[in-house]
Design an enzyme around this catalytic site. Structure first.
Site, PDB file in Angstrom:
ATOM      1  N   TYR A  56       0.806  -1.211   0.000  1.00 46.10           N
ATOM      2  CA  TYR A  56       0.000   0.000   0.000  1.00 46.10           C
ATOM      3  C   TYR A  56       0.844   1.269   0.000  1.00 46.10           C
ATOM      4  CZ  TYR A  56      -3.598  -3.306   1.619  1.00 46.10           C
ATOM      5  OH  TYR A  56      -4.443  -4.377   1.766  1.00 46.10           O
ATOM      6  N   HIS A 114       0.975 -11.711   1.623  1.00 42.77           N
ATOM      7  CA  HIS A 114      -0.124 -11.010   0.964  1.00 42.77           C
ATOM      8  C   HIS A 114      -0.799 -11.857  -0.118  1.00 42.77           C
ATOM      9  CE1 HIS A 114      -1.490  -6.600   0.142  1.00 42.77           C
ATOM     10  NE2 HIS A 114      -2.486  -7.445   0.002  1.00 42.77           N
TER      11      HIS A 114
END
Length: 283
Positions: A56, A114
Site C-alpha cells: 500500500y 499477501h
C-alpha cells in the site's frame, strides 16, 4: 446518540493465543499524502485494529498516526503484509525490518503473506511460511497468517510445514461468500478476515439489500457489515471520510433478524461476484 457497543473480538488459535478485534480499519488505496490524517481520524472514531501492507505504500504514515494518537501500544492491533516482490528470504527479512521501522513499532500483531504467488519463486511459499513462523517465534509478530490463500495453497502448508495460519484474509462479502476457502480455513482453526467486505459498493443496488436496509432503518453498508460480523468474520472496511467511518462503526449497534440474514444469504453470485483478482492468477 447512544454509544456503540465495544468491538467484539475473536480468539486466535495459535500458540500465542489472544484475540483479534472483529471490526478494523483498512488502508488499501489510502494515499500516503493523506494516510496519517485518515488513520488518526479512524482512531478518533474508535477503531483500534488497523490493517496496512507493504504494497500500500503507506506504512510510514500509518506509523506516524499511531504514534501521534498517544494510544497505548497494547490497545492497538496492527497488521501488515509482505509484498509480492519480497518472497525471497533475504528480501523478506530486510523488508519486514523496514516495515517495523516505518510503523515505529517493535512488533506487529499480525504479519501476513499477501498473496501465495503459486507460479513464482518456484512455488516455494511453504518455505516462506517457515520464515513467517520464525518471525513469530522471535517476537517480531505476535501472530502470522496468510492472505488470498486457496484450499490447495493451505493444504501445501499443512503437508509441508505442519502448522496452519492463524488468519486467512480473503475476499468475502454477500455477493462472493467464498465458502469453500472460508469453511476449510475455519475447520483448521483459522480466523477469516474479509477484505472488501462491502464489495467496493459495486452491488449496493441489490433490491434485497436496499429493502432490508430500509426495513431496519439502517444503511446498506451497515447491514452488510453486521451480516459479516454475525457470521464470525473479521471485517476491515476502508473510507477516507469520517462520516462513513462512523457509519461503518455503528454497524456494531445493528441487529439482523432471520429475514434480513436470509436476504443477504441469497445474494451470493459465486465467481461472478468476485471483485478482485483470483489468487491462482496473481504471480
Amino acid at each position: 446518540m447512544a454509544a456503540n457497543p465495544p468491538v467484539p473480538t475473536l480468539p486466535l488459535h495459535d500458540r500465542a493465543g489472544g484475540t483479534i478485534p472483529q471490526l478494523g480499519f483498512g488502508t488499501y488505496k489510502v494515499a500516503p499524502a493523506s494516510a496519517q490524517e485518515i488513520v488518526e481520524t479512524a482512531l478518533e472514531v474508535g477503531y483500534r485494529h488497523i490493517d496496512t501492507a507493504q504494497m500500500y505504500g503507506n506504512e510510514a504514515e500509518v506509523g506516524a498516526a499511531l504514534s501521534a494518537s498517544g494510544i497505548p501500544r497494547g490497545e492497538l492491533f496492527l497488521t501488515t503484509k509482505l509484498n509480492n516482490p519480497n518472497h525471497a528470504e533475504a528480501d523478506a527479512r530486510r523488508t519486514f525490518a523496514e516495515s517495523l521501522e516505518q510503523l515505529r513499532v517493535d512488533y506487529v500483531d499480525l504479519f501476513l503473506i499477501h498473496w501465495p504467488m503459486p507460479e513464482s519463486y518456484g512455488g516455494s511459499f511453504p518455505d516462506l511460511w517457515r520464515l513467517m513462523l520464525e518471525f513469530r517465534d522471535a517476537g517480531l509478530a505476535r501472530h502470522v497468517g496468510v492472505s488470498n490463500f486457496q484450499v490447495s495453497h493451505l493444504e501445501r502448508l499443512l503437508d509441508e510445514v505442519g502448522e496452519f495460519p492463524a488468519v486467512n484474509q480473503i475476499e468475502v462479502h454477500p455477493w462472493f461468500t467464498n465458502d469453500t476457502v472460508r469453511e476449510f480455513s475455519k475447520a483448521h482453526g483459522a480466523v477469516i478476515e474479509a477484505w472488501s467486505p462491502l464489495a467496493r459498493g459495486r452491488f449496493f443496488d441489490s433490491p434485497q439489500l436496499l429493502e432490508t436496509a430500509e426495513r431496519l432503518g439502517s444503511t446498506p453498508a451497515q447491514v452488510v457489515l453486521r451480516w459479516a460480523l454475525d457470521r464470525g468474520d473479521v471485517v476491515i472496511p476502508k473510507s477516507n471520510h469520517r462520516s462513513r467511518m462512523e457509519e461503518n462503526f455503528a454497524a456494531l449497534s445493528l441487529s439482523l433478524d432471520e429475514e434480513a440474514r436470509a436476504a443477504l444469504d441469497s445474494l451470493d453470485r459465486g465467481e461472478a461476484g468476485r471483485t478482485g483478482s483470483h489468487p491462482d492468477r496473481v504471480n
